[in-house]
Each structure stands twice: as structure tokens, then as C-alpha cells.
Design an enzyme around this catalytic site. Structure first.
Site, short mmCIF file in Angstrom:
data_model
loop_
_atom_site.label_atom_id
_atom_site.label_comp_id
_atom_site.label_asym_id
_atom_site.label_seq_id
_atom_site.Cartn_x
_atom_site.Cartn_y
_atom_site.Cartn_z
CB CYS A 1 -2.17 4.76 4.15
SG CYS A 1 -3.58 3.98 3.35
CB SER A 2 -0.57 1.09 6.75
OG SER A 2 -1.69 1.70 7.39
CB CYS A 3 -4.55 -0.74 2.51
SG CYS A 3 -5.29 0.90 2.54
CB CYS B 1 -0.90 0.01 1.23
SG CYS B 1 -1.82 1.55 1.41
#
Lengths: 222, 217
Positions: B120-122, B117
Site C-alpha cells: 500500500c503506502s506505509c 511499502c
């Protein structure tokens, strides 16, 4: 926005440092508390997922890049609370309420947490009335656009041409939802790009990169 | 503001929190405690809710969920087909959390998948739990789409030249995870034994499953 969070293709951050699967996911108790506060406050409905993402990615780039992950979460949480008048900075400094509570749509209860890892329909799936404009296998170009507000179209694919790989149905449109202008659901696709289309001649031709993209991010490739 | 540190320090061990049972708290630790007090005093959150959230996300989800899903797909061709066509339903059918749109992508002898991702941090929480620090870090997010072979080398994985590398950048609410190839020499193994070969990293695509010999070590 063209913020520091949009990192795809940047250089100079150094190697990735792997961990062991058994390593802890939090490295200090405050990280756990920040994580839980962010989830709990999101569940009050005081803001939505896309607003919280924008609060993080709109931190000044120098600040964003110098912070650890949960420091970013904490800074964004402070910003979201302050923007809505729910908690002011001087209250955090004082460690106690200096103003009466603001209004939030709902207060979560501890016994609801067991069901938080949702069952059933995923949270952003919505019906879209008009038919999908693109079909799997069709070539599309990503719009060259630079909104100052929230978007999920990374810079490294803007203006690039790829092929529709999957159609995921209708999903909430983040660019609208982050502004509080409604969910405005759109068709969501996966678009696949050949490595050289993104990174130029000399790129490994065996590489492809796919992104998920809402219909208004796309235009027909000519 | 805490003092600046190198971008996204790989581990947060450099915080001056009380590792040794000492009493010195960092500035951010104090600010976080202060905010929690205010949120509770104002009635926005219940302290027990915070504890329950931590317990749930830290303990009830994790990569063993995904390992079970992968091992089932390795042993049951009909399940594999279902997983690849409707991962959301196939994962829920094993009793794991729903609420996210899941897509499983299968490695083959000529194709290797990698999940990232960049924005962000999906991360596929239902099958892998919360993401590791490196997954959320600038080095991984910046380079996985530009130089995935280099990233894989950081993990000690050197794929043969010519292997197609498919990178999946999770820019929406679709959560991808990798169905790795079943290792050789595992013909007689049952689902539980196979699940022990399935690493978290093999489901992100930065590693391969363990061989039976590696698992025995």
C-alpha cells in the site's frame, strides 16, 4: 487476497518519476477532502485500519490499476460506508441524505485533531502471553498460503526461506482484525531474504529484502 | 467511474479540475463534495474536523522533522545509538509525534538501505509527513524489491557495484526510515546547518544527503 495491490516484483509499470521535495502532496482539493474524510471516518470506529486496507485491495484489479491513489481511497470509502448502511450510493448521487443516519461508535470533535498525531504507545502494540516461537538469527520459511481475505504476507515471499532479523513484540494480527474477528495479537518479526532466494539465480547477491511478518506466517525452515 | 488513465499516473495534473480558477469541476470532484455533504448532514463528521485534519497532516508533519533527527544523530553519538536501538523514543524526545513504532536503519560505506511499502503506502509519517506520489505508485512499489538498483538510477543514484542493498518492505505497522551517512566536508557544521543537507529522499533511501556545495546552490 491475491489482489492488484500486492505489487512486489510485478513488471511493466515503467520508470519511477521523481518529484521535488517542495512539490505539493495533493494535486487537487478533492484529494485533500478524500484524505480527511477517510481519516475522520476511521476515527468514528465504524471500521478498523485493516478493514479499510482490505476495502482498497479488494477493488477489482482492472479498476485498481487504472485509478490514482486518492481515487482508490475514495472508492474504498464509498464501499465501507455502503457495506455498513451508513451512506448509500444513491445518497452520494443525490448529494443529500435520503435515509436517517446510521450508528457509529463515536463522533470526533475538531479540537481533538491537535492530539491526533498520537503520543505514547504505538497503536497496534499488544501483549502476547505465550513466548515467541522464533529467535533472531533463526532460519524460517514463509508459509505458502493464499487467503481470499486480508493478509499482509506478500506473494513474492511466500514459500521462501529467510532469517529472523528483528522481533518487534506483540502486534494486532491484521488477517483476523480485518474480518472483525478480534485483534488476536501475535509476535511480529522482520524476516530478511537474500536476493537470489526471492528472484532466482543471477540476482545481485548484494541485494537483500526484509518484510515484517506475524508468527503464523512462518514455519521453521528444515 | 472516471475514465481510465495509465496505471497510477505519475502526477495527477491531468485531472480536469479548475486549475485556472474556472468553474468546471470533474466528476470525481462533484462526487467527493456530495459525499462530504452527506457525511456532515448525517453527523458522522464535523466540517471543522476535516479542515483541521488537512492542516495538521499537510503542515505540521514533514521531512524537516526527520532532518532534525538525522542531524542530531550526526552530531551526538549517544543520540545516534539511542535512535538505532529505540527510534520511537528517540524521535519523541525531540518533540515529534509518537503513535507509530519507528525503526531507523543506518547506511554505512558498504551498506545502503531503501524503504518501500509494496502492499500500500506505509510511510514514516512522524519524521517524513505524507508520502510523495511516486512512493505510492505502481512503478516504485513493484520494482523497489526486485530491481532496487534500477529504481535508484531513476533517481540519478548509481551506487558502486558490491554495495550491499537492504530493502525494507513495510508490511506491518513498523515504520522504517534511513539514517544516511554524514557527508564529507561537514566537520565544523552545527546541527541546524547539517539539517539543511538532509533531504527527504535520503531518508527514504532513494537519494543521498546534499554536500555543502550542493546546499549552497
Amino acid at each position: 487476497m491475491n489482489g492488484a495491490a500486492d505489487m512486489g516484483g510485478m513488471m511493466g509499470f515503467g520508470p519511477v518519476v521523481p518529484d521535488a521535495e517542495t512539490d505539493p502532496l495533493f494535486h487537487a482539493e478533492w484529494e485533500r477532502r478524500v484524505f480527511a474524510m477517510a481519516i475522520a471516518m476511521a476515527r468514528t470506529g465504524a471500521w478498523n485500519l485493516d478493514m479499510s486496507r482490505f476495502a482498497r485491495e479488494s477493488l477489482p484489479p482492472a479498476q485498481y490499476l487504472s485509478m490514482t491513489y486518492f481515487e482508490i481511497w475514495f472508492a474504498a470509502l464509498e464501499k465501507l460506508l455502503a457495506e455498513r448502511g451508513l451512506v448509500r450510493a444513491d445518497e452520494i448521487a443525490a448529494g443529500r441524505a435520503l435515509l436517517p443516519p446510521g450508528r457509529v461508535p463515536r463522533i470526533g470533535q475538531p479540537d481533538e485533531v491537535a492530539g491526533i498525531l498520537g503520543k505514547g504507545k504505538p497503536g497496534t502494540v499488544r501483549d502476547v502471553e505465550k513466548p515467541a516461537r522464533y529467535v533472531v538469527g533463526e532460519r524460517v520459511r514463509m508459509r505458502n498460503m493464499h487467503p481470499a481475505t486480508h493478509t499482509r504476507l506478500p506473494r513474492y515471499v511466500r514459500g521462501r526461506t529467510g532469517v529472523i532479523e528483528l522481533n518487534h513484540g506483540g502486534h494486532v494480527f491484521p488477517d483476523s482484525n480485518a474480518l472483525g474477528k478480534g485483534e488476536a495479537p501475535q509476535w511480529l518479526y522482520t524476516v530478511r531474504f537474500a536476493g537470489p532466494e526471492l528472484w532466482g539465480a543471477g540476482t545481485d547477491p548484494a541485494l537483500s529484502v526484509s518484510v515484517d511478518a506475524w508468527e503464523s506466517y512462518l514455519e521453521a525452515a528444515t | 467511474m472516471p475514465p481510465a488513465r495509465p496505471p497510477h499516473a505519475h502526477h495527477d495534473h491531468d485531472h480536469d479540475h479548475d486549475h485556472d480558477g474556472g468553474t468546471q469541476l470533474s466528476e470525481i470532484d462533484l462526487r467527493v463534495r456530495a459525499l462530504e455533504s452527506v457525511l456532515v448532514e448525517k453527523g458522522y463528521v464535523h466540517p471543522a474536523t476535516l479542515d483541521a485534519l488537512i492542516e495538521t497532516y499537510e503542515k505540521k508533519i514533514g521531512p524537516r522533522n526527520g532532518a532534525h533527527v538525522v542531524a542530531r544523530a550526526w552530531t551526538d553519538p549517544a543520540y545516534r545509538e539511542w535512535l538505532l536501538s529505540d527510534a520511537t523514543a528517540a524521535i519523541a524526545a525531540l518533540g515529534y509525534p509518537g503513535g507509530q513504532s519507528m525503526v531507523a536503519v543506518a547506511n554505512t560505506p558498504t551498506e545502503h538501505n531503501l524503504i518501500v511499502c509494496t502492499l500500500c503506502s506505509c510511510y514514516p509519517w512522524p519524521v517524513l509527513g505524507l508520502p510523495p506520489v511516486w512512493y505510492k505508485s505502481a512503478p516504485y512499489r513493484s520494482r523497489a524489491v526486485l530491481d532496487p538498483r534500477g529504481v535508484l538510477k531513476d533517481f540519478g543514484l548509481d551506487l558502486p557495484p558490491g554495495t550491499q542493498i537492504k530493502v525494507w518492505d513495510s508490511t506491518a505497522e513498523i515504520r522504517y526510515f534511513v539514517l544516511p551517512e554524514r557527508p564529507e566536508g561537514t566537520d565544523g557544521m552545527d546541527e541546524a546547518a547539517l539539517a539543511r543537507l538532509v533531504t527527504r529522499d535520503s531518508m527514504i533511501g532513494v537519494g543521498l544527503p546534499l554536500t555543502p556545495a550542493q546546499a549552497a546552490q
